[in-house]
Structures are given as structure tokens and as C-alpha cells.
Design a protein around this motif. Structure first.
Motif, PDB file in Angstrom:
ATOM      1  N   SER A  41      38.501 -24.900 -82.038  1.00 42.91           N
ATOM      2  CA  SER A  41      37.763 -24.457 -80.853  1.00 42.91           C
ATOM      3  C   SER A  41      38.278 -23.085 -80.440  1.00 42.91           C
ATOM      4  CB  SER A  41      38.035 -25.393 -79.680  1.00 42.91           C
ATOM      5  OG  SER A  41      37.501 -26.647 -79.903  1.00 42.91           O
ATOM      6  N   ALA A  42      37.620 -22.509 -79.451  1.00 44.98           N
ATOM      7  CA  ALA A  42      38.100 -21.261 -78.853  1.00 44.98           C
ATOM      8  C   ALA A  42      39.401 -21.537 -78.110  1.00 44.98           C
ATOM      9  CB  ALA A  42      37.043 -20.737 -77.893  1.00 44.98           C
ATOM     10  N   GLU A  74      35.440 -18.913 -80.984  1.00 47.23           N
ATOM     11  CA  GLU A  74      35.947 -19.658 -82.142  1.00 47.23           C
ATOM     12  C   GLU A  74      36.338 -18.701 -83.272  1.00 47.23           C
ATOM     13  OE1 GLU A  74      33.915 -21.059 -80.020  1.00 47.23           O
ATOM     14  OE2 GLU A  74      34.771 -23.060 -79.802  1.00 47.23           O
ATOM     15  N   PHE A 136      31.656 -25.575 -83.306  1.00 45.78           N
ATOM     16  CA  PHE A 136      30.698 -25.329 -82.217  1.00 45.78           C
ATOM     17  C   PHE A 136      29.544 -24.416 -82.609  1.00 45.78           C
ATOM     18  CE2 PHE A 136      30.460 -22.548 -78.153  1.00 45.78           C
ATOM     19  CZ  PHE A 136      29.666 -23.416 -77.410  1.00 45.78           C
ATOM     20  N   SER A 155      32.631 -28.714 -80.811  1.00 42.88           N
ATOM     21  CA  SER A 155      33.482 -28.588 -82.003  1.00 42.88           C
ATOM     22  C   SER A 155      33.801 -29.951 -82.616  1.00 42.88           C
ATOM     23  CB  SER A 155      34.808 -27.908 -81.651  1.00 42.88           C
ATOM     24  OG  SER A 155      34.578 -26.578 -81.332  1.00 42.88           O
ATOM     25  N   ASP A 156      33.862 -30.983 -81.783  1.00 44.11           N
ATOM     26  CA  ASP A 156      34.088 -32.332 -82.329  1.00 44.11           C
ATOM     27  C   ASP A 156      32.958 -32.679 -83.298  1.00 44.11           C
ATOM     28  OD1 ASP A 156      36.196 -32.577 -80.495  1.00 44.11           O
ATOM     29  OD2 ASP A 156      34.940 -33.600 -79.006  1.00 44.11           O
TER      30      ASP A 156
HETATM   31  N1  ASP Z   1      34.612 -23.937 -77.253  1.00 47.31           N
HETATM   32  C1  ASP Z   1      33.494 -24.804 -77.015  1.00 47.31           C
HETATM   33  C2  ASP Z   1      33.518 -25.315 -75.583  1.00 47.31           C
HETATM   34  O1  ASP Z   1      34.428 -25.018 -74.838  1.00 47.31           O
HETATM   35  C3  ASP Z   1      33.406 -25.928 -78.006  1.00 47.31           C
HETATM   36  C4  ASP Z   1      34.564 -26.914 -77.953  1.00 47.31           C
HETATM   37  O2  ASP Z   1      35.649 -26.607 -77.482  1.00 47.31           O
HETATM   38  O3  ASP Z   1      34.370 -28.029 -78.439  1.00 47.31           O
HETATM   39  O4  ASP Z   1      32.610 -25.994 -75.183  1.00 47.31           O
END
Ligand code: ASP
Ligand code: ADP
Ligand code: MG
Length: 601
Positions: A41-42, A74, A136, A155-156
Motif C-alpha cells: 500500500s501507500a 503505491e 490498489f 490493496s487487500d
Molecule cells: N492506499 C489505498 C488506501 O489507502 C489502498 C490500501 O491501502 O489498501 O485506500
């Protein structure tokens, strides 16, 4: 040698030190001889920061440009993690969604994954490289390369989809808590870790507010039989396994969009008891369902609708042979339910319908796809079937209808969704004595309630209303029609109340106000919270809902709406009582433990 997909969330890669710690863990797995694909993820709250920036420039930023912006978060993480791996002497390469070939629908900010190309990843894996993929994000097609994102928390979903496409041995979701807990430890510090949970239970919990997993990730794991584990990136604890049934073989094409509905189910052994005009104060539902449970009567659907002039309607279904006992309980309790706030309205009135049936559509593919429920309602309307009660969950929509309409309803739904109808399992037979009645509890503070007064009571009204909302991709939850009919200009009408995501409420209002059919005023309540309990073990076990209502009543928390499905009970309460409601329910079901979970800041 196994192939493992590991996903690290924002907090887990929130700083240089954290990225280095993640790199260490990845190297350990690679050194043990396993192929590793890492999804990240970011960093930290980067995505929130980017969303805020966009809104400083524009009140309604273009969804395409939002995706262009959000997908950068990301990209930073994958490059830094690859560098950290290389510093440790581990060959690694970072790839964006486009570079992998994660193809999605062209729906910006909420795209579903259609297909994932695996050749490029396989090539790098064969060369002993760790492949670091941006979570994501995807592209709308291999030719026009439009960047899309999957929706917040997505991202999951990227990770589990990659695991399915690669045929990975398992998928590990690393996060900032030790695994899946009985509820959110940030709200209830004595929440307890579970060793395992079924995918069905997790789907409900995730969609009822437990953001530890994106519901669509659970859906993919369930559909493709991906072994899924949620663990802490701070420790070596084993975490929580999400258990999926052995799936039917299914194509990877149209990964997230094939088969919205797996089955049409029916149950012709239902009868309805409704109590009209019960006072709107804490403790009423607890008392009624406490009495019902003490007779060992198992209640299936329960709905309580919005109040009108300080009184509510509560309706529930039981099997036909327990109707007379349920009716007796309701009749015995009714005189005591005199509405002191509106004495002229008199005591509660009991209404019975003896021969009812329940038809349901079932399938994990309907998550986030409001058009599926709308299609069910319009199919029933076209078959001239009137819907008496509606109950929704993420993976099931059930409608209570007259028993005489059941065959027609099942035939029409089977044809519309291209699946065969089947008799629902008897609740008594599936009673799972060894499962805890309640596995977990969740709170959702991001919902709003809409109530439409005086909707004509004719087949097709639910279909028309919810199709309009579905066209704008607005998902509706907890749909409840009042049991009382009111004559307006000699037309029988009912009130319909439902909840939507708080962010959708203005759009929903605009759509409904512009609608070309007649109904009364639309009331909006933005200050609500939804508390829910989830557990496969509540099937066939009387008294679980009653226990939840009693816990709320003892805390003097008024229930504004109730909706149940097979494995969950949800109650709407005032927003400022939401956290307290979650805590008392969590304690009431013995979910609290001694260990305190420390969540990293
Ligand atoms: N970075 C994205 C969010 O904050 C995706 C994730 O973290 O799953 O929604
Ligand atoms: P990540 O950035 O790793 O994806 P998220 O913030 O999306 O992490 O999800 C983890 C958070 O989910 C936890 O910090 C916790 O506050 C919250 N959460 C909500 N319900 C639960 C639950 N039942 N079990 C565990 N965590 C939960
Ligand atoms: Mg997350």
C-alpha cells in the motif's frame, strides 16, 4: 518450495525503518526457498493526504484524475521496498499495476479486476527475483492504459487476486494488529484475537465496518479457495486464518465480475408475526424477543421499521408450526406495550400472516453491485409478486412473500440470474452446535438513514426506487418497509426506510427528489451508527438477537432500526452511542478477554 503472496498495509510501510523491517521479513521467506510476490500500500496516510489535496483544488475532482493522483502513493512504496531488498542482497523488481497487466473495468475509483497477466511475474520469479507489485491499482485495458484504482482499502483485493491468478500456495495480509479480532481494538481495547474465521463470517464483518480486510478480497479468496491469513508485520504470531469452502473450479477471466448470483433459494415454511405501534423506547425489542426465546422459538428474519409519532412496527418470521406459540407470546405482551407518549394510539396490535415464503438470491459476487438487488426486485415485480419484507446482507438478499407466489417467484428469479432454484437448508438441520453463536461485532459510523414516507404499496415500488439508486452505483443496506399501511388519497401506502453510505446520501436524495413517481416526504438522519453481530453459530439457536437487544436496553440505548440476515443482526442507534453500543454488545457475548491489544500509532 511454495509461492507466497504477502501484502503489507500502509502502517506496515509507514517509514524508512518500517520498509527495512518489511524487507527483512521478505528476505527471510525468499531465503527459505519460496517464491515471493509482495503487494504494498501507500506509506502511512499518504492516500488520505492525496485525497485532501485533490479536494483543496476541486470540490468534485474528476474521477480519472483522482486515480492518476492516488495511484502514485503505491508507486513510491514499491520502489523504496525494492531498493531496501536490493540493499539486503535480495534481487527484486517493482512493477506497477499496468506493468503487471492487472486489467480492470473502466470504472474510475471503484474498478473491479477482470484479468491478471502472470507471464511477467512468472519470468521474474523463475529468475529468483522478489516481485514487488503496487496494490490498489490497475489499467482499464491493455490498449488504452487508463490508470484505475479499486476503491479505498483495495490493496487487500489486489493481493488476493494476484494469489488466485498465480495459483499461490497462500496469501498473507500483514497489518498493524495481530490478526482478525472480535472487534476493532481501537474502539474496544479488550477485543480478542481469533485463530480462524469462516469466509462467510468475515465477508459480513468486513462489510459491516471491520476494515481489517477489504470485503472484495474475502470474496475472491472464497470463490477461488485462496488460503488467506491475516497477521501482524510487527511480530511472528501466526495470526488468523480465513477458511473458505472448497470452491467449484472457475475461470480466472472476469475475475471479479463473473456470477453475481450463485443460487436462488426458497423456504416455504415461514409465517409472519408483526406488532404494530409499539412504543419507541429502549427495552421493547429485548422484552419481546426475550419472551420468544424463552419459549425456545427460533426467529428467522427480524425487522423493525422507522417510527412515526413515537411508535414502531416490529415484524419477524418463524416456522409455520411455531406460529401459534409466537402469536400467543406477542398477544400476551401487547397490552403491556401501551404507548405512554401517545396514549390515544392505544396498545400494540398483533398482525399474523400464516402462509409466507422466503426467496433469496445468494452469492458473493453481489458485493458493491447494487444493480443485483434491484434486478431481484424488478424480476419479482414483473412476475407480479408483492414483497412483504426485505432483508439484505452482503452476500444474500431475501424477500418474504406470500407462499402462493413462491413457485412463480423462484421460476422468474432462476431465469433472470441463470441459476437453478433450490430449497434452503432447514435452519434446524444446519444448527452448528460447536460454533460460537457470535464470532465478532462491528461498528459502522459511515452510514446515513433515509426514510421515504407513503410509498404506494404495489409490486414494483422497491424495484423502481432501488433501480434508480443502482443506476448511480449507490448501494443500499438495511431496507425496511413499514408493516402498517396508510391510505393516502385512497391508495394504500407504506414507508420504506434504508441506509446508504454517508458519502452517497446527497446523491441519493437528489435522485429520489427528481424521481417521477409520487410519495411523501423524505426524511434523512445523518447521525446514526450501525452495530452488528456476526456468527454462523447463531443459525438455529434461539435467543441470540434477544441477548443483543437486552444488552442495548440495559445500557439505555434506543434501537432505531433492526435488520437481520442468516448470520448477522444489525441495529441502528444514535451516532453518539455507537461506541458504547459496540462495547456493551462485545461484553454481552463474552467476546472480551484479558489481553489488551496495543495498536501502533
Ligand atoms: N492506499 C489505498 C488506501 O489507502 C489502498 C490500501 O491501502 O489498501 O485506500
Ligand atoms: P492496513 O493499512 O494494514 O491495510 P487497515 O487500517 O486497513 O490496515 O486495517 C487494520 C485496522 O482495522 C486495524 O488497525 C483496526 O483498527 C481495524 N479493525 C477493525 N475491525 C477489526 C477487527 N475485527 N479485527 C482487527 N482489526 C480491525
Ligand atoms: Mg487496509
Amino acid at each position: 518450495m511454495a509461492l507466497i503472496v504477502q501484502k503489507y498495509g500502509g502502517t506496515s510501510v509507514g517509514s524508512v525503518e518500517r520498509i527495512q523491517a518489511v524487507a527483512q521479513r521478505v528476505v527471510q521467506t525468499a531465503k527459505a526457498g519460496h517464491g515471493v510476490v509482495v503487494v504494498v500500500s501507500a506509506m502511512g496516510k499518504t492516500t488520505d493526504g492525496l485525497v485532501k489535496l485533490a479536494h483543496e483544488i476541486s470540490a468534485q475532482p474528476s474521477r480519472r484524475e483522482l486515480d492518476m493522483l492516488l495511484s502514485t502513493g503505491e508507486q513510491v512504496s514499491i520502489a523504496l521496498l525494492s531498493m531496501a531488498l536490493q540493499e539486503l542482497g535480495q534481487a527484486a523488481i517493482s512493477l506497477t499495476g499496468a506493468q503487471v497487466g492487472i486489467v480492470t473495468e473502466a470504472e474510475h475509483t471503484r474498478a473491479r479486476i477482470l484479468d491478471i497477466a502472470t507471464e511477467r511475474m512468472q519470468r521474474h520469479l523463475a529468475d529468483s527475483r522478489v516481485v514487488v507489485v503496487a496494490g490498489f491499482q490497475g489499467i482499464s485495458s491493455q490498449s488504452d492504459l487508463e490508470i484505475t484504482t479499486l476503491g479505498r482499502g483495495g490493496s487487500d483485493t489486489s493481493a488476493v487476486a494476484l494469489a488466485a491468478a498465480l495459483g499461490a500456495d497462500f496469501c498473507e495480509i500483514y497489518t498493524d494488529v495481530p490478526g482478525i479480532l472480535t472487534t476493532d481494538p481501537r474502539l474496544v481495547p479488550d477485543a480478542q484475537l481469533m485463530d480462524e474465521i469462516t469466509a462467510d463470517e468475515m465477508l459480513e464483518l468486513a462489510s459491516l465496518g471491520a476494515k481489517v480486510l477489504h470485503p472484495r478480497a474475502v470474496e475472491i479468496a472464497r470463490n477461488y479457495g485462496v488460503m488467506l491469513v491475516v497477521r501482524s508485520s510487527w511480530s511472528d504470531q501466526p495470526g488468523t486464518r480465513v477458511i473458505s469452502p472448497v470452491p467449484q473450479p472457475r475461470s480466472l477471466q472476469g475475475l471479479e465480475i463473473a456470477h453475481p448470483v450463485d443460487a436462488v433459494e426458497f423456504d416455504t415454511d415461514q409465517a409472519k408475526v408483526a406488532l404494530l405501534r409499539v412504543p419507541d423506547r429502549p427495552g421493547i425489542a429485548a422484552r419481546l424477543f426475550g419472551e420468544i426465546a424463552s419459549q425456545d422459538l427460533d426467529v428467522d428474519l427480524i425487522i423493525q421499521s422507522i417510527h412515526e409519532g413515537n411508535s414502531n412496527d416490529i415484524a419477524f418470521t418463524v416456522t409455520q408450526n411455531s406460529l401459534s406459540r409466537a402469536e400467543a407470546v406477542a398477544a400476551a405482551i401487547a397490552p403491556a406495550l401501551r404507548n405512554s407518549a401517545a396514549p390515544l394510539m392505544g396498545e400494540a396490535e398483533v398482525m399474523i400472516e400464516r402462509r409466507m415464503a422466503k426467496v433469496s438470491i445468494v452469492g458473493a459476487g453481489m458485493i458493491g453491485r447494487p444493480g443485483v438487488a434491484a434486478q431481484m426486485f424488478s424480476t419479482l415485480a414483473a412476475a407480479k409478486v408483492n414483497i412483504e419484507m426485505i432483508s439484505t446482507s452482503e452476500v444474500q438478499v431475501s424477500c418474504a412473500i406470500a407462499e402462493a407466489d413462491c413457485e412463480r417467484a423462484v421460476a422468474a428469479l432462476s431465469e433472470a440470474f441463470g441459476v437453478a432454484g433450490r430449497a434452503a437448508k432447514s435452519r434446524r438441520r444446519v444448527r452448528a452446535a460447536d460454533l460460537p453463536p457470535v464470532r465478532g461485532a462491528a461498528l459502522d459510523l459511515k452510514q446515513a438513514q433515509l426514510a421515504i414516507r407513503h410509498v404506494p404499496d404495489q409490486p414494483g415500488m422497491a424495484a423502481r426506487l432501488f433501480s434508480l439508486l443502482a443506476e448511480q452505483n449507490i448501494s443500499v443496506d438495511m431496507i425496511i418497509q413499514s408493516q402498517r399501511c396508510r391510505l393516502i388519497d385512497s391508495v394504500a401506502t407504506r414507508d420504506i426506510a434504508f441506509t446508504v453510505a454517508a458519502g452517497d446520501v446527497d446523491a441519493a436524495l437528489t435522485i429520489l427528489q427528481a424521481a417521477s413517481f409520487s410519495f411523501g416526504e423524505i426524511a434523512v438522519d445523518r447521525s446514526i451508527a450501525k452495530v452488528s453481530i456476526v456468527g454462523t453459530g447463531m443459525v438455529g439457536r434461539p435467543g441470540v438477537a434477544a441477548q443483543m437487544f437486552r444488552a442495548l436496553a440495559e445500557a439505555k440505548i434506543n434501537i432505531q432500526m433492526i435488520a437481520t440476515s442468516e448470520i448477522k443482526v444489525s441495529c441502528l442507534v444514535a451516532e453518539d452511542q455507537g461506541v458504547e453500543a459496540l462495547c456493551v454488545i462485545h461484553t454481552a457475548f463474552g467476546l472480551s478477554g484479558n489481553e489488551q491489544i496495543v495498536v501502533p500509532a
